[in-house]
Design a protein around this motif. Structure first.
Motif, mmCIF file in Angstrom:
data_model
loop_
_atom_site.group_PDB
_atom_site.id
_atom_site.type_symbol
_atom_site.label_atom_id
_atom_site.label_comp_id
_atom_site.label_asym_id
_atom_site.label_seq_id
_atom_site.Cartn_x
_atom_site.Cartn_y
_atom_site.Cartn_z
ATOM 1 N N LEU A 1 0.871 -1.227 0.019
ATOM 2 C CA LEU A 1 -0.037 0.015 0.004
ATOM 3 C C LEU A 1 0.820 1.232 0.148
ATOM 4 O O LEU A 1 0.298 2.437 -0.239
ATOM 5 N N LEU A 2 2.082 1.231 0.533
ATOM 6 C CA LEU A 2 3.054 2.345 0.436
ATOM 7 C C LEU A 2 4.416 1.708 -0.125
ATOM 8 O O LEU A 2 4.696 0.390 0.307
ATOM 9 N N PRO A 3 5.332 2.453 -0.301
ATOM 10 C CA PRO A 3 6.529 2.165 -0.625
ATOM 11 C C PRO A 3 7.394 1.834 1.014
ATOM 12 O O PRO A 3 6.620 2.402 1.856
ATOM 13 N N PRO A 4 8.307 1.185 0.985
ATOM 14 C CA PRO A 4 9.103 1.104 2.310
ATOM 15 C C PRO A 4 9.310 2.562 3.017
ATOM 16 O O PRO A 4 9.847 3.279 2.262
ATOM 17 N N LEU A 5 9.067 2.587 4.015
ATOM 18 C CA LEU A 5 9.221 3.974 4.913
ATOM 19 C C LEU A 5 10.355 4.081 5.564
ATOM 20 O O LEU A 5 10.425 3.202 6.732
ATOM 21 N N HIS B 1 18.291 3.075 3.235
ATOM 22 C CA HIS B 1 17.748 1.705 3.388
ATOM 23 C C HIS B 1 16.629 1.330 2.298
ATOM 24 O O HIS B 1 16.469 0.274 2.334
ATOM 25 N N VAL B 2 16.155 2.335 1.762
ATOM 26 C CA VAL B 2 14.871 2.161 0.983
ATOM 27 C C VAL B 2 15.011 1.292 -0.269
ATOM 28 O O VAL B 2 14.469 0.291 -0.393
ATOM 29 N N THR B 3 15.861 1.270 -0.972
ATOM 30 C CA THR B 3 16.159 0.635 -2.290
ATOM 31 C C THR B 3 16.248 -0.944 -1.788
ATOM 32 O O THR B 3 15.531 -1.612 -2.713
ATOM 33 N N GLU B 4 17.014 -1.225 -0.961
ATOM 34 C CA GLU B 4 17.229 -2.659 -0.509
ATOM 35 C C GLU B 4 15.873 -3.350 -0.094
ATOM 36 O O GLU B 4 15.655 -4.460 -0.377
#
Length: 326
Positions: free
Chosen positions: A72-76, A81-84
């Motif tokens: 429902l959302l991208p990694p927060l 850290h988000v891309t991995e």
């Protein structure tokens, strides 16, 4: 709801106890999209199964629909850290789903897309990763300057002022109350059902069938909103005419300078009621939160809703993207 284990990752049920967890991560982000709050997601998951996990130091929110997992959302989390985390989330979805094409990440803010593309972490950058992913623009959130919605100055708001003035003259006995989830519960649900019935009357049959599919989810969302209104820390208004509830609205804070309208419903037969309660609630949001801007969400792809939201002259349109695998 039981936990879900996929590829050695344990996904916890997205219940009320997840509120302080997700808010800890949201507090570190600069976002103004209406979807980036606990309440917005919790309410709209009333008829679905939501799950979350902390993956690579990011809060990751999933929804299970028909046995298939999406996000429902991208990694927060922090940019580094988000891309991995995103790569791992797609792996989790792929391991669970019947086809890799079901996996997707919704409601990604443009700034996050840019962060992905500009990633300079060790290993594969997002620029290289875009060879394996598709980024598609979906909807936009409509964001307004609060003062414009309250004052309605200038020729561009002439029609809105006229509608409100006619409402005040026609319904001199109207009164506004702060929304009370217990006191107003039954009347709100009654108005919601009437609103659905009135909408269907004026729709072509093919549109009505599509509309009713979505309204089932919205009815559950309103019920959950009222059931957990205090825990969700929402604020709202209702409006009465001749002792009968004719409109209700509720919202919350998104960020330090932006508040959001989660839902608004008024009786179609009461001309000017929607414009009147929207201005009144805009004033309430500004006074309660000190908000400079008000986000009213997207138009869900409905042309009539788009025209109404554009008629209020948005300060900006905030794009929302979906990420798919190729």
């Amino acid at each position: 709801m039981a936990k879900l284990t996929v590829n050695k990752h344990t996904l916890k049920p997205f219940g009320l106890d997840a509120k302080p967890v997700i808010e800890k991560y949201l507090a570190k982000l600069d976002v103004d999209i209406s979807d980036y709050t606990f309440a917005a997601n919790y309410i709209w998951l009333a008829n679905s199964s939501g799950f979350y996990a902390i993956i690579n130091k990011c809060f990751c929110l999933f929804v299970m629909t028909g046995g298939e997992l999406t996000m429902l959302l991208p990694p927060l989390g922090k940019k580094k850290h988000v891309t991995e985390a995103m790569v791992r989330c797609f792996d989790i979805m792929n391991k669970n789903n019947s086809s890799r094409y079901y996996a997707r990440i919704d409601y990604v803010q443009a700034s996050m897309i840019e962060a992905f593309v500009q990633s300079t972490d060790e290993g594969e950058s997002m620029f290289e990763m875009l060879e394996h992913y598709i980024v598609e623009k979906k909807l936009v959130d409509y964001v307004y300057e609060a003062d414009n919605l309250i004052e309605l100055r200038g020729n561009s708001y002439h029609t809105k002022r006229t509608e409100i003035n006619k409402f005040i003259k026609s319904y001199a006995d109207h009164r506004i109350e702060v929304l009370d989830s217990v006191k107003h519960h039954d009347e709100i649900m009654h108005l919601f059902n009437k609103w659905v019935s009135d909408r269907v009357k004026y729709m072509p049959k093919e549109e009505a069938e599509l509309f009713l599919d979505g309204i089932h989810q919205e009815r559950h969302a309103v019920k959950r909103m009222l059931k957990h209104y205090e825990e969700l820390q929402l604020i709202g208004l209702v409006i009465y005419i001749d002792g009968e509830l004719k409109g209700f609205t509720a919202g919350e804070r998104i960020s330090a300078d932006t508040a959001a309208v989660i839902i608004e419903k008024t009786d179609f037969e009461v001309m000017g009621c929607a414009q009147f309660i929207f201005r009144a609630f805009s004033k309430m949001l500004k006074e309660h939160y000190g908000s400079t801007y008000i986000n009213v969400g997207d138009d869900m792809g409905f042309e009539n809703l788009r025209k109404v939201k554009m008629s209020y002259r948005p300060f900006k349109l905030v794009a929302k993207y979906t990420i798919y695998q190729k």
